[in-house]
Motif scaffolding. Structure first.
Motif, PDB file in Angstrom:
ATOM      1  N   ALA A  76      -1.171   2.893   8.746  1.00  0.00           N
ATOM      2  CA  ALA A  76      -2.164   2.225   9.587  1.00  0.00           C
ATOM      3  C   ALA A  76      -1.669   0.824   9.892  1.00  0.00           C
ATOM      4  O   ALA A  76      -0.836   0.276   9.169  1.00  0.00           O
ATOM      5  CB  ALA A  76      -3.519   2.165   8.878  1.00  0.00           C
ATOM      6  N   THR A  77      -2.153   0.262  10.976  1.00  0.00           N
ATOM      7  CA  THR A  77      -1.796  -1.110  11.343  1.00  0.00           C
ATOM      8  C   THR A  77      -3.070  -1.925  11.510  1.00  0.00           C
ATOM      9  O   THR A  77      -4.009  -1.490  12.170  1.00  0.00           O
ATOM     10  CB  THR A  77      -1.000  -1.123  12.662  1.00  0.00           C
ATOM     11  N   ILE A  78      -3.068  -3.091  10.877  1.00  0.00           N
ATOM     12  CA  ILE A  78      -4.213  -3.998  10.966  1.00  0.00           C
ATOM     13  C   ILE A  78      -3.815  -5.209  11.805  1.00  0.00           C
ATOM     14  O   ILE A  78      -2.744  -5.779  11.582  1.00  0.00           O
ATOM     15  CB  ILE A  78      -4.643  -4.443   9.546  1.00  0.00           C
ATOM     16  N   ARG A  79      -4.643  -5.567  12.769  1.00  0.00           N
ATOM     17  CA  ARG A  79      -4.374  -6.770  13.575  1.00  0.00           C
ATOM     18  C   ARG A  79      -4.968  -7.979  12.858  1.00  0.00           C
ATOM     19  O   ARG A  79      -6.100  -7.918  12.379  1.00  0.00           O
ATOM     20  CB  ARG A  79      -5.017  -6.693  14.960  1.00  0.00           C
ATOM     21  N   VAL A  80      -4.206  -9.053  12.799  1.00  0.00           N
ATOM     22  CA  VAL A  80      -4.669 -10.288  12.171  1.00  0.00           C
ATOM     23  C   VAL A  80      -4.528 -11.409  13.195  1.00  0.00           C
ATOM     24  O   VAL A  80      -3.450 -11.561  13.794  1.00  0.00           O
ATOM     25  CB  VAL A  80      -3.839 -10.617  10.906  1.00  0.00           C
ATOM     26  N   GLU A  88     -10.325  -5.067   5.271  1.00  0.00           N
ATOM     27  CA  GLU A  88      -9.675  -4.346   6.360  1.00  0.00           C
ATOM     28  C   GLU A  88      -8.705  -3.298   5.808  1.00  0.00           C
ATOM     29  O   GLU A  88      -8.610  -2.181   6.334  1.00  0.00           O
ATOM     30  CB  GLU A  88      -8.909  -5.323   7.268  1.00  0.00           C
ATOM     31  N   VAL A  89      -7.977  -3.651   4.750  1.00  0.00           N
ATOM     32  CA  VAL A  89      -7.038  -2.695   4.162  1.00  0.00           C
ATOM     33  C   VAL A  89      -7.795  -1.529   3.527  1.00  0.00           C
ATOM     34  O   VAL A  89      -7.448  -0.357   3.730  1.00  0.00           O
ATOM     35  CB  VAL A  89      -6.122  -3.392   3.126  1.00  0.00           C
ATOM     36  N   ALA A  90      -8.838  -1.827   2.786  1.00  0.00           N
ATOM     37  CA  ALA A  90      -9.632  -0.768   2.150  1.00  0.00           C
ATOM     38  C   ALA A  90     -10.240   0.154   3.195  1.00  0.00           C
ATOM     39  O   ALA A  90     -10.278   1.381   3.030  1.00  0.00           O
ATOM     40  CB  ALA A  90     -10.726  -1.390   1.266  1.00  0.00           C
ATOM     41  N   VAL A 147      -0.071   1.824  -2.488  1.00  0.00           N
ATOM     42  CA  VAL A 147      -0.138   1.269  -1.138  1.00  0.00           C
ATOM     43  C   VAL A 147       0.970   0.228  -0.992  1.00  0.00           C
ATOM     44  O   VAL A 147       1.145  -0.623  -1.862  1.00  0.00           O
ATOM     45  CB  VAL A 147      -1.500   0.590  -0.891  1.00  0.00           C
ATOM     46  N   THR A 148       1.724   0.320   0.088  1.00  0.00           N
ATOM     47  CA  THR A 148       2.672  -0.733   0.437  1.00  0.00           C
ATOM     48  C   THR A 148       2.146  -1.473   1.656  1.00  0.00           C
ATOM     49  O   THR A 148       1.853  -0.856   2.683  1.00  0.00           O
ATOM     50  CB  THR A 148       4.060  -0.147   0.773  1.00  0.00           C
ATOM     51  N   LEU A 149       1.997  -2.780   1.510  1.00  0.00           N
ATOM     52  CA  LEU A 149       1.643  -3.632   2.647  1.00  0.00           C
ATOM     53  C   LEU A 149       2.926  -4.266   3.152  1.00  0.00           C
ATOM     54  O   LEU A 149       3.709  -4.813   2.360  1.00  0.00           O
ATOM     55  CB  LEU A 149       0.657  -4.712   2.221  1.00  0.00           C
ATOM     56  N   PHE A 150       3.137  -4.187   4.469  1.00  0.00           N
ATOM     57  CA  PHE A 150       4.403  -4.663   5.040  1.00  0.00           C
ATOM     58  C   PHE A 150       4.124  -5.542   6.261  1.00  0.00           C
ATOM     59  O   PHE A 150       3.355  -5.156   7.146  1.00  0.00           O
ATOM     60  CB  PHE A 150       5.269  -3.459   5.450  1.00  0.00           C
ATOM     61  N   VAL A 151       4.760  -6.704   6.284  1.00  0.00           N
ATOM     62  CA  VAL A 151       4.613  -7.663   7.383  1.00  0.00           C
ATOM     63  C   VAL A 151       5.851  -7.576   8.282  1.00  0.00           C
ATOM     64  O   VAL A 151       6.946  -7.906   7.831  1.00  0.00           O
ATOM     65  CB  VAL A 151       4.466  -9.091   6.824  1.00  0.00           C
ATOM     66  N   PRO A 152       5.702  -7.133   9.545  1.00  0.00           N
ATOM     67  CA  PRO A 152       6.868  -6.985  10.417  1.00  0.00           C
ATOM     68  C   PRO A 152       7.209  -8.271  11.174  1.00  0.00           C
ATOM     69  O   PRO A 152       7.615  -8.215  12.326  1.00  0.00           O
ATOM     70  CB  PRO A 152       6.424  -5.871  11.382  1.00  0.00           C
ATOM     71  N   LEU A 179      -0.307  -6.324  10.228  1.00  0.00           N
ATOM     72  CA  LEU A 179      -0.036  -5.991   8.833  1.00  0.00           C
ATOM     73  C   LEU A 179      -0.022  -4.473   8.764  1.00  0.00           C
ATOM     74  O   LEU A 179      -0.990  -3.824   9.168  1.00  0.00           O
ATOM     75  CB  LEU A 179      -1.125  -6.549   7.917  1.00  0.00           C
ATOM     76  N   GLN A 180       1.059  -3.914   8.277  1.00  0.00           N
ATOM     77  CA  GLN A 180       1.163  -2.457   8.200  1.00  0.00           C
ATOM     78  C   GLN A 180       0.821  -1.969   6.799  1.00  0.00           C
ATOM     79  O   GLN A 180       1.154  -2.615   5.803  1.00  0.00           O
ATOM     80  CB  GLN A 180       2.568  -2.019   8.618  1.00  0.00           C
ATOM     81  N   VAL A 181       0.133  -0.836   6.758  1.00  0.00           N
ATOM     82  CA  VAL A 181      -0.366  -0.264   5.507  1.00  0.00           C
ATOM     83  C   VAL A 181       0.200   1.148   5.370  1.00  0.00           C
ATOM     84  O   VAL A 181       0.046   1.965   6.287  1.00  0.00           O
ATOM     85  CB  VAL A 181      -1.910  -0.185   5.538  1.00  0.00           C
TER      86      VAL A 181
END
Lengths: 131, 131, 131
Positions: C4-8, C22-24, C37-42, C126-128
């Motif tokens: 999933a991708t979260i916009r910040v 938002e991640v939950a 869960v891996t959170l990744f910032v591109p 932010l990618q999840v």
């Protein structure tokens, strides 16, 4: 998913505590033979890292360096007086990965796993996951 | 679990060496099409990070900043004279994750993978895992 | 693999933005019940971390500390004037792991997930990932 919790008892405000043996023991008790281990610290004033385990002076030097880098009395706003510990926790980080290969931790020759206490002494948890 | 090892040859005491192409090549040779890649450094005076790969000045600035932040002669106890390298290794970190999606590294537009040498020149290993 | 991708949307040059909810929410919408869960910032001038979410002063103190540690005008070579942001990004890190257990984020009592903006204001991702 394999999951275990290791209790860590710190004896000072700031110290690095080696947990390599405890992590390997927890994994050997139930994890599959291969996978990526995630170590996770469920605290905001502690961290986890991998570093040299041959000479204890390395751990001493790291604690002393972080004390100079983030002094506990550096004019922070957070009223509990442990902002330095929160900052150190994010600089070192709350999670780290290590390979688990053929039922052995895939560490380099000089590497050990360290729980990093920045606001002790306390009883802490280190969580261990595979898969 | 997919597993590969990349050899990295550093030419100076401290430098960032881009390994994006080598990691993608290793993955393309055998990993499934999707997964989270874990990069792991089995050394205690080196690290791995992700940063800009468009302008080499970014890597230069990071090495120079870390040299000023953790001087090698800062009165450390560890007698080998490389305590600064151990500290830098834990600040940057021994592991990092990157997505592998549809057989491509899921990096952002400006991101590259960097092996961080802090006590070279040496021949080093970077381990690549998926799953 | 769940993805999933979260916009910040950041509002200042430097700030920590909590993204726990938002991640939950993203995970609850589609991930299996258990996993890491891996959170990744591109991005190369932003990062992700876990820290205290009870007192906003902790986030303020961290941003202020990093500003003092890596001043934006410290004589860097990179001509875009944001070398400090690239360095902060690698010190804090582009990826972090957090447990997802029984359909809940396995965070400690005081922990929250934070997107770290070091060169805003911008719209970020932010990618999840799980699995």
């Amino acid at each position: 998913m394999f999951r275990a919790t290791i209790r860590v008892r710190s004896g000072r405000r700031e110290e690095l505590i080696e947990v390599t043996r405890e992590v390997a023991h927890a994994l050997a008790a139930g994890a599959a033979n291969d996978g990526i281990v995630t170590l996770f610290v469920p605290h905001t004033t502690a961290a986890v890292t991998i570093n040299e385990n041959a000479d204890p002076d390395v751990q001493h030097d790291m604690v002393a360096f972080l004390q100079r880098l983030v002094p506990s009395d550096a004019g922070f706003r957070h009223a509990e007086g442990n902002s330095d510990a929160h900052i150190k926790a994010s600089l070192v980080g709350p999670s780290v990965q290590v390979p688990w290969v053929d039922g052995q931790l895939g560490l380099g020759r000089w590497q050990g796993l360290y729980f990093c206490e920045f606001d002790g002494p306390r009883t802490r948890e280190l969580q261990v996951f595979v898969g």
